[in-house]
Scaffold this motif. Structure first.
Motif, PDB file in Angstrom:
ATOM      1  N   GLU A  25      42.048 -24.606-109.325  1.00  0.00           N
ATOM      2  CA  GLU A  25      41.385 -25.909-109.397  1.00  0.00           C
ATOM      3  C   GLU A  25      41.259 -26.540-108.013  1.00  0.00           C
ATOM      4  OE1 GLU A  25      41.412 -29.953-112.140  1.00  0.00           O
ATOM      5  OE2 GLU A  25      43.136 -28.603-112.187  1.00  0.00           O
ATOM      6  N   ALA A  26      42.285 -26.363-107.175  1.00  0.00           N
ATOM      7  CA  ALA A  26      42.219 -26.897-105.811  1.00  0.00           C
ATOM      8  C   ALA A  26      41.081 -26.250-105.028  1.00  0.00           C
ATOM      9  CB  ALA A  26      43.551 -26.681-105.100  1.00  0.00           C
ATOM     10  N   LEU A  27      40.929 -24.931-105.128  1.00  0.00           N
ATOM     11  CA  LEU A  27      39.830 -24.250-104.444  1.00  0.00           C
ATOM     12  C   LEU A  27      38.480 -24.706-104.981  1.00  0.00           C
ATOM     13  CD1 LEU A  27      41.165 -20.575-104.189  1.00  0.00           C
ATOM     14  CD2 LEU A  27      41.195 -22.363-102.433  1.00  0.00           C
ATOM     15  N   TYR A  28      38.389 -24.867-106.284  1.00  0.00           N
ATOM     16  CA  TYR A  28      37.151 -25.345-106.904  1.00  0.00           C
ATOM     17  C   TYR A  28      36.786 -26.722-106.355  1.00  0.00           C
ATOM     18  CZ  TYR A  28      34.165 -27.309-110.596  1.00  0.00           C
ATOM     19  OH  TYR A  28      33.147 -27.931-111.287  1.00  0.00           O
ATOM     20  N   ASP A  29      37.754 -27.631-106.302  1.00  0.00           N
ATOM     21  CA  ASP A  29      37.500 -28.996-105.828  1.00  0.00           C
ATOM     22  C   ASP A  29      37.114 -29.016-104.346  1.00  0.00           C
ATOM     23  OD1 ASP A  29      38.013 -30.078-108.327  1.00  0.00           O
ATOM     24  OD2 ASP A  29      40.098 -30.570-107.869  1.00  0.00           O
ATOM     25  N   LEU A  30      37.806 -28.207-103.535  1.00  0.00           N
ATOM     26  CA  LEU A  30      37.483 -28.148-102.110  1.00  0.00           C
ATOM     27  C   LEU A  30      36.075 -27.603-101.885  1.00  0.00           C
ATOM     28  CD1 LEU A  30      40.872 -26.789-100.711  1.00  0.00           C
ATOM     29  CD2 LEU A  30      39.880 -29.033-100.201  1.00  0.00           C
ATOM     30  N   ALA A  31      35.691 -26.568-102.620  1.00  0.00           N
ATOM     31  CA  ALA A  31      34.360 -25.991-102.475  1.00  0.00           C
ATOM     32  C   ALA A  31      33.286 -26.961-102.958  1.00  0.00           C
ATOM     33  CB  ALA A  31      34.274 -24.672-103.244  1.00  0.00           C
ATOM     34  N   ARG A  32      33.564 -27.664-104.023  1.00  0.00           N
ATOM     35  CA  ARG A  32      32.596 -28.634-104.552  1.00  0.00           C
ATOM     36  C   ARG A  32      32.351 -29.765-103.561  1.00  0.00           C
ATOM     37  NH1 ARG A  32      34.085 -31.542-110.118  1.00  0.00           N
ATOM     38  NH2 ARG A  32      35.741 -32.297-108.719  1.00  0.00           N
ATOM     39  N   ALA A  33      33.365 -30.098-102.764  1.00  0.00           N
ATOM     40  CA  ALA A  33      33.244 -31.197-101.800  1.00  0.00           C
ATOM     41  C   ALA A  33      32.555 -30.777-100.499  1.00  0.00           C
ATOM     42  CB  ALA A  33      34.633 -31.756-101.491  1.00  0.00           C
ATOM     43  N   CYS A  34      32.323 -29.488-100.298  1.00  0.00           N
ATOM     44  CA  CYS A  34      31.662 -29.040 -99.076  1.00  0.00           C
ATOM     45  C   CYS A  34      30.236 -29.598 -99.014  1.00  0.00           C
ATOM     46  CB  CYS A  34      31.621 -27.516 -99.014  1.00  0.00           C
ATOM     47  SG  CYS A  34      33.229 -26.764 -98.641  1.00  0.00           S
ATOM     48  N   THR A  35      29.837 -30.033 -97.829  1.00  0.00           N
ATOM     49  CA  THR A  35      28.544 -30.704 -97.671  1.00  0.00           C
ATOM     50  C   THR A  35      27.481 -29.821 -97.061  1.00  0.00           C
ATOM     51  OG1 THR A  35      29.180 -31.548 -95.499  1.00  0.00           O
ATOM     52  CG2 THR A  35      29.727 -32.909 -97.417  1.00  0.00           C
ATOM     53  N   GLY A  36      27.861 -28.690 -96.498  1.00  0.00           N
ATOM     54  CA  GLY A  36      26.890 -27.810 -95.871  1.00  0.00           C
ATOM     55  C   GLY A  36      26.951 -27.826 -94.355  1.00  0.00           C
ATOM     56  N   LYS A  37      27.931 -28.507 -93.783  1.00  0.00           N
ATOM     57  CA  LYS A  37      28.062 -28.473 -92.324  1.00  0.00           C
ATOM     58  C   LYS A  37      28.699 -27.169 -91.850  1.00  0.00           C
ATOM     59  CE  LYS A  37      32.336 -31.232 -92.456  1.00  0.00           C
ATOM     60  NZ  LYS A  37      32.956 -32.517 -92.013  1.00  0.00           N
ATOM     61  N   GLY A  38      29.050 -26.340 -92.790  1.00  0.00           N
ATOM     62  CA  GLY A  38      29.587 -25.017 -92.515  1.00  0.00           C
ATOM     63  C   GLY A  38      29.624 -24.233 -93.806  1.00  0.00           C
ATOM     64  N   VAL A  39      29.944 -22.959 -93.725  1.00  0.00           N
ATOM     65  CA  VAL A  39      29.997 -22.103 -94.911  1.00  0.00           C
ATOM     66  C   VAL A  39      31.425 -22.039 -95.441  1.00  0.00           C
ATOM     67  CG1 VAL A  39      28.038 -20.736 -94.112  1.00  0.00           C
ATOM     68  CG2 VAL A  39      30.377 -20.008 -93.540  1.00  0.00           C
ATOM     69  N   ILE A  40      31.579 -21.362 -96.556  1.00  0.00           N
ATOM     70  CA  ILE A  40      32.900 -21.092 -97.136  1.00  0.00           C
ATOM     71  C   ILE A  40      33.245 -19.638 -96.862  1.00  0.00           C
ATOM     72  CG2 ILE A  40      34.241 -20.964 -99.283  1.00  0.00           C
ATOM     73  CD1 ILE A  40      32.350 -23.148-100.403  1.00  0.00           C
ATOM     74  N   VAL A  41      34.465 -19.400 -96.410  1.00  0.00           N
ATOM     75  CA  VAL A  41      34.928 -18.034 -96.150  1.00  0.00           C
ATOM     76  C   VAL A  41      36.253 -17.823 -96.873  1.00  0.00           C
ATOM     77  CG1 VAL A  41      35.812 -16.423 -94.411  1.00  0.00           C
ATOM     78  CG2 VAL A  41      33.784 -17.809 -93.917  1.00  0.00           C
ATOM     79  N   GLU A  42      36.348 -16.726 -97.600  1.00  0.00           N
ATOM     80  CA  GLU A  42      37.636 -16.328 -98.160  1.00  0.00           C
ATOM     81  C   GLU A  42      38.012 -14.970 -97.596  1.00  0.00           C
ATOM     82  OE1 GLU A  42      38.075 -15.537-102.290  1.00  0.00           O
ATOM     83  OE2 GLU A  42      36.243 -14.343-102.445  1.00  0.00           O
ATOM     84  N   ILE A  43      39.261 -14.865 -97.202  1.00  0.00           N
ATOM     85  CA  ILE A  43      39.799 -13.615 -96.682  1.00  0.00           C
ATOM     86  C   ILE A  43      40.711 -13.029 -97.750  1.00  0.00           C
ATOM     87  CG2 ILE A  43      41.284 -12.604 -94.926  1.00  0.00           C
ATOM     88  CD1 ILE A  43      40.278 -14.799 -93.036  1.00  0.00           C
ATOM     89  N   GLY A  44      40.265 -11.971 -98.368  1.00  0.00           N
ATOM     90  CA  GLY A  44      40.980 -11.363 -99.490  1.00  0.00           C
ATOM     91  C   GLY A  44      40.383 -11.822-100.806  1.00  0.00           C
ATOM     92  N   SER A  45      39.719 -10.903-101.490  1.00  0.00           N
ATOM     93  CA  SER A  45      39.025 -11.251-102.739  1.00  0.00           C
ATOM     94  C   SER A  45      39.572 -10.521-103.950  1.00  0.00           C
ATOM     95  CB  SER A  45      37.528 -10.917-102.617  1.00  0.00           C
ATOM     96  OG  SER A  45      36.964 -11.492-101.472  1.00  0.00           O
ATOM     97  N   TRP A  46      40.034  -9.326-103.752  1.00  0.00           N
ATOM     98  CA  TRP A  46      40.452  -8.407-104.800  1.00  0.00           C
ATOM     99  C   TRP A  46      39.380  -8.313-105.877  1.00  0.00           C
ATOM    100  CZ3 TRP A  46      44.728  -8.488-109.018  1.00  0.00           C
ATOM    101  CH2 TRP A  46      45.055  -7.171-109.365  1.00  0.00           C
ATOM    102  N   LYS A  47      39.622  -8.831-107.078  1.00  0.00           N
ATOM    103  CA  LYS A  47      38.627  -8.712-108.148  1.00  0.00           C
ATOM    104  C   LYS A  47      37.864 -10.007-108.393  1.00  0.00           C
ATOM    105  CE  LYS A  47      40.750  -4.746-110.366  1.00  0.00           C
ATOM    106  NZ  LYS A  47      41.055  -4.060-111.639  1.00  0.00           N
ATOM    107  N   GLY A  48      38.008 -10.968-107.487  1.00  0.00           N
ATOM    108  CA  GLY A  48      37.109 -12.118-107.522  1.00  0.00           C
ATOM    109  C   GLY A  48      37.615 -13.376-108.202  1.00  0.00           C
ATOM    110  N   LYS A  49      38.905 -13.474-108.477  1.00  0.00           N
ATOM    111  CA  LYS A  49      39.407 -14.677-109.155  1.00  0.00           C
ATOM    112  C   LYS A  49      39.185 -15.921-108.290  1.00  0.00           C
ATOM    113  CE  LYS A  49      43.115 -16.003-112.238  1.00  0.00           C
ATOM    114  NZ  LYS A  49      44.220 -15.444-113.026  1.00  0.00           N
ATOM    115  N   SER A  50      39.613 -15.859-107.050  1.00  0.00           N
ATOM    116  CA  SER A  50      39.407 -16.997-106.156  1.00  0.00           C
ATOM    117  C   SER A  50      37.927 -17.171-105.833  1.00  0.00           C
ATOM    118  CB  SER A  50      40.217 -16.822-104.864  1.00  0.00           C
ATOM    119  OG  SER A  50      39.879 -15.619-104.206  1.00  0.00           O
TER     120      SER A  50
END
Length: 234
Positions: A25-50
């Motif tokens: 939920e924290a990741l969801y909220d942080l991503a939802r608040a992104c405005t577009g002044k930069g991209v989102i990067v995740e390091i380590g995905s495994w099967k895509g939960k995050s």
């Protein structure tokens, strides 16, 4: 019920991974608040939960692209793609099949949200920090997973976030995630809060030491109680 509970939670319920509900939920909220002044990067995905949490959050916000950096080995990449497609975020997610350290050398986009859950060896976590965090824009967010029981990430965030003058709004998310906002220079009050949150995280770690050896997710009742307590005291 929140949008996370109604939309995201059902989609990640059967996806393997160590992410707690609170962390998702924290990741969801942080991503939802992104405005577009930069991209989102995740390091380590495994099967895509995050990835699903980040992608659906971004989709609810400004539809910021999500770069998923992982070796993406064949035996699990099919599951990753299937989970991303099932969530309806395939157009937002851009997989990069690579280890994170060499990927950083060629990555030149500004980052608004960085989620680090790659190698847990201290030297490699530190290298991730040193290579990727400078790409995060001022006011952008960083989130490091496995900062509770795992020595490598715990040591890096202890030194480079909780005791740093470059981060504020530091928060510990029940489970193992440390979240912070990058700034040019924080205040004395910000540093005091960071030390306080570090104490909260340490108390959580010591209080749940039985889980350290088992390396498993918190029981749901414990997680729910922990979320209520952390929200009250942070």
């Amino acid at each position: 019920m929140s949008a996370f509970e109604t939309r995201v939670k059902p989609l990640i319920a059967d996806v393997p991974g160590w992410l707690t509900e609170a962390e998702g939920e924290a990741l969801y909220d942080l991503a939802r608040a992104c405005t577009g002044k930069g991209v989102i990067v995740e390091i380590g995905s495994w099967k895509g939960k995050s990835t699903v949490c980040l992608g659906l959050g971004s989709q609810e916000g400004s539809s910021v692209p999500v770069y998923s950096i992982d070796p993406h080995a064949d035996y699990r990449f099919g599951d990753f793609k299937a989970n991303v497609e099932r969530a309806g975020i395939a157009k937002l997610v851009r997989p990069i099949a690579s280890l994170s350290q060499p990927a950083a050398d060629d990555f030149d986009e500004p980052i608004e949200l960085l989620f680090v859950d790659g190698s847990h060896e201290y030297d490699l976590v530190l290298e991730d920090f040193e290579k990727w965090v400078p790409k995060v824009v001022e006011g952008g967010w960083v989130a490091f997973h496995d900062t509770t029981w795992t020595p490598g990430p715990r040591k890096v965030v202890g030194q480079a976030i909780y005791r740093s003058r470059r981060f504020k709004d530091v928060e510990f998310v029940v489970g193992s995630t440390t979240v912070a906002r990058k700034v040019e220079r924080n205040s004395l009050g910000d540093r005091a809060r960071s030390r306080y949150v570090l104490g909260v995280k340490t108390a959580f770690w010591l209080g749940s030491s039985a889980l350290k050896k088992q390396r498993r997710l918190l029981p749901k009742p414990v997680e729910r109680l922990g979320r209520r307590v952390l929200r009250a005291i942070q």
